[in-house]
Enzyme design. Sequence first.
Site, PDB file in Angstrom:
ATOM      1  N   GLY A  23      40.223 -15.544 -36.539  1.00 22.31           N
ATOM      2  CA  GLY A  23      40.994 -14.881 -35.935  1.00 22.31           C
ATOM      3  C   GLY A  23      40.284 -13.213 -35.112  1.00 22.31           C
ATOM      4  CG  ASP A  24      39.721  -9.495 -36.484  1.00 23.40           C
ATOM      5  OD1 ASP A  24      38.421  -8.342 -35.714  1.00 23.40           O
ATOM      6  OD2 ASP A  24      40.282  -8.548 -37.514  1.00 23.40           O
TER       7      ASP A  24
END
Length: 431
Positions: A231-232
């Site tokens: 998610g990054d």
Amino acid sequence: MYFHSTVALAIQAILFNVVIAKRQQSSCSIKSGGSNATDDAPAILEAFKQCGRNGRVIFEPTTYYVNSVMNISWLENVDIEIHGKLLVRTLNECTDIPYWLNNSLDVGYQNQSTALILGGNNVRVNGYGKGNFDGNGDYWYQWIRKQPNTSNYPGRPHAVTFDKLTNSAIKGLTFFRSQMWTMSIINSHHVLLDSILVNNTGNWAQSSNTDGADTIRSSHITFNNWTVYNGDDSISLKANSTDIAITNSKFYNGLGIAMGSIGQYKDEFETIERVVAENIQYNNTLHAFYVKTWTDDQNGYPPNGGGGGLGFASDMKLKNLTANGLRGAAFAISQCTRFSGAPGQGNCTNSEFQVKNVVIEGLSGTSKSTRVASLQCSAIAPCTNITILDTTLHLENGTLADGYLCGNVENSAGFECNGVPCVGGSATGEC
Ligand SMILES: *[C@@H]1O[C@H](CO)[C@@H](O)[C@H](O)[C@H]1NC(C)=O
Ligand SMILES: *[C@@H]1O[C@H](CO)[C@@H](O)[C@H](O)[C@H]1NC(C)=O
Ligand SMILES: *[C@@H]1O[C@H](CO)[C@@H](O)[C@H](O)[C@H]1NC(C)=O
Ligand SMILES: *[C@@H]1O[C@H](CO)[C@@H](O)[C@H](O)[C@H]1NC(C)=O
Ligand SMILES: *[C@@H]1O[C@H](CO)[C@@H](O)[C@H](O)[C@H]1NC(C)=O
Ligand SMILES: *[C@@H]1O[C@H](CO)[C@@H](O)[C@H](O)[C@H]1NC(C)=O
Ligand SMILES: *[C@@H]1O[C@H](CO)[C@@H](O)[C@H](O)[C@H]1NC(C)=O
Ligand SMILES: *[C@@H]1O[C@H](CO)[C@@H](O)[C@H](O)[C@H]1NC(C)=O
Ligand SMILES: *[C@@H]1O[C@H](CO)[C@@H](O)[C@H](O)[C@H]1NC(C)=O
Ligand SMILES: *[C@@H]1O[C@H](CO)[C@@H](O)[C@H](O)[C@H]1NC(C)=O
Ligand SMILES: *[C@@H]1O[C@H](CO)[C@@H](O)[C@H](O)[C@H]1NC(C)=O
Ligand SMILES: *[C@@H]1O[C@H](CO)[C@@H](O)[C@H](O)[C@H]1NC(C)=O
């Protein structure tokens, strides 16, 4: 003649035996304690002490319980075979998380810290597609949601840090649910990282700040055949990363390939130079490629604060990118990364850090955003020599995405600027 060659053969035989003996002597297969009650870190450290130079270290097809930090910095000409799983103990929020916060090792940049350091020369790690680092990150993802800042927290560890690793190859490993960033690569040169699968998808809570990899003060690093679910940043290049290649890789759900953040240290000169990314597939990532620099105003200190840095990111070439459902501008620049507590709105166009010499050639697929590019650059050091060629990104209804938003962009080629980008604080490329 005869005599001489017999002596030579005898000497060779002796040397050969010595080498054989040494090989046998220096092969260490690590026994696991077999339960979460036993910390396997001491046995692992002992194996690396005995066999970490001119030897072989073997992790058997079993689970190793890693309950404490390890700093293994002395490797030299070693084969490390990982057939099993290294499971990091983070089972109890009340005892295990405080242990790691108190004891994780300093990475040497941005006040970052790590659970494991591997360093040395001529290191060959092979996981044969099975070797697994399990960071037990679900506990961390839940815990960080309760903190004021869900990104950096002093002492929250990276799963592994390669520090002063040279002339080495890391292959066939999987990394599941890393505590924070999966790996930091610092002070390392001539390293191949091949066929690596990272899955930081949380089971209980969405993971945050779980980058696939971050490079700092490193050169000649090749990432080939990576698959990252997170998610990054899928892969992020930071201060003084030069001659970096990212090839034949697939990135899911994260933010895409990131340059930065950079320019976080006041008056420090840092660069990112000579980056190539080729044959990359994206699925549901925010961007394909983005650059983020801090503003010229220093507020606080790293990891969460900073600004005022100097330098440039230059010579970045991306080729043959295929996207499926991008969520934002395929290519984004934001020069307005700043501490969230900075006074006022900050100044998004005063960065002294320059972005220049970018070529993106061949980007096809689908996007949810009409923006192909959103380039929010500094007025002090405008973005120059940006080329974007051969993009055919379609929206869901079949329309071609055709937004090219420019602020302080000079000498661009292959596209016409047709709008202005959002100008505001951002750590993810657009606001
Ligand atoms: C250790 O493993 C046992 C058996 O799987 C499990 O019942 C126990 O909860 C674990 N201990 C901790 C602290 O998680
Ligand atoms: C962590 O450090 C704090 C402060 O030094 C101490 O009170 C606490 O017992 C430590 N916890 C662990 C698990 O080491
Ligand atoms: C790791 O070990 C090396 C060599 O002993 C040492 O120089 C370095 O400072 C250690 N790193 C940390 C973070 O403790
Ligand atoms: C980070 O390190 C700097 C020194 O390099 C220090 O002044 C600062 O307080 C540290 N910040 C945090 C959040 O630990
Ligand atoms: C690429 O990596 C994957 C693991 O993510 C592996 O299964 C596959 O065999 C690798 N491909 C090649 C060509 O090595
Ligand atoms: C990644 O992890 C998530 C959560 O456990 C799981 O649902 C998914 O199947 C995994 N994907 C891969 C490719 O391993
Ligand atoms: C980056 O390299 C420059 C020299 O090009 C050096 O002055 C600077 O200290 C380096 N920064 C870091 C973070 O290593
Ligand atoms: C472009 O990349 C895809 C994988 O993303 C690959 O299958 C294809 O062969 C590449 N094309 C060229 C011309 O290299
Ligand atoms: C992209 O992800 C979606 C949702 O996970 C999946 O349905 C689709 O098959 C993926 N596409 C590709 C090309 O992998
Ligand atoms: C931001 O900084 C730039 C460059 O120094 C300056 O021209 C501009 O006026 C500043 N903007 C604001 C809103 O202060
Ligand atoms: C523009 O950038 C590209 C890519 O880095 C580079 O090859 C080219 O030499 C640059 N052109 C100028 C005039 O600097
Ligand atoms: C397709 O979707 C975009 C974005 O929502 C919209 O601007 C455009 O008008 C749509 N085109 C058609 C033909 O419906």
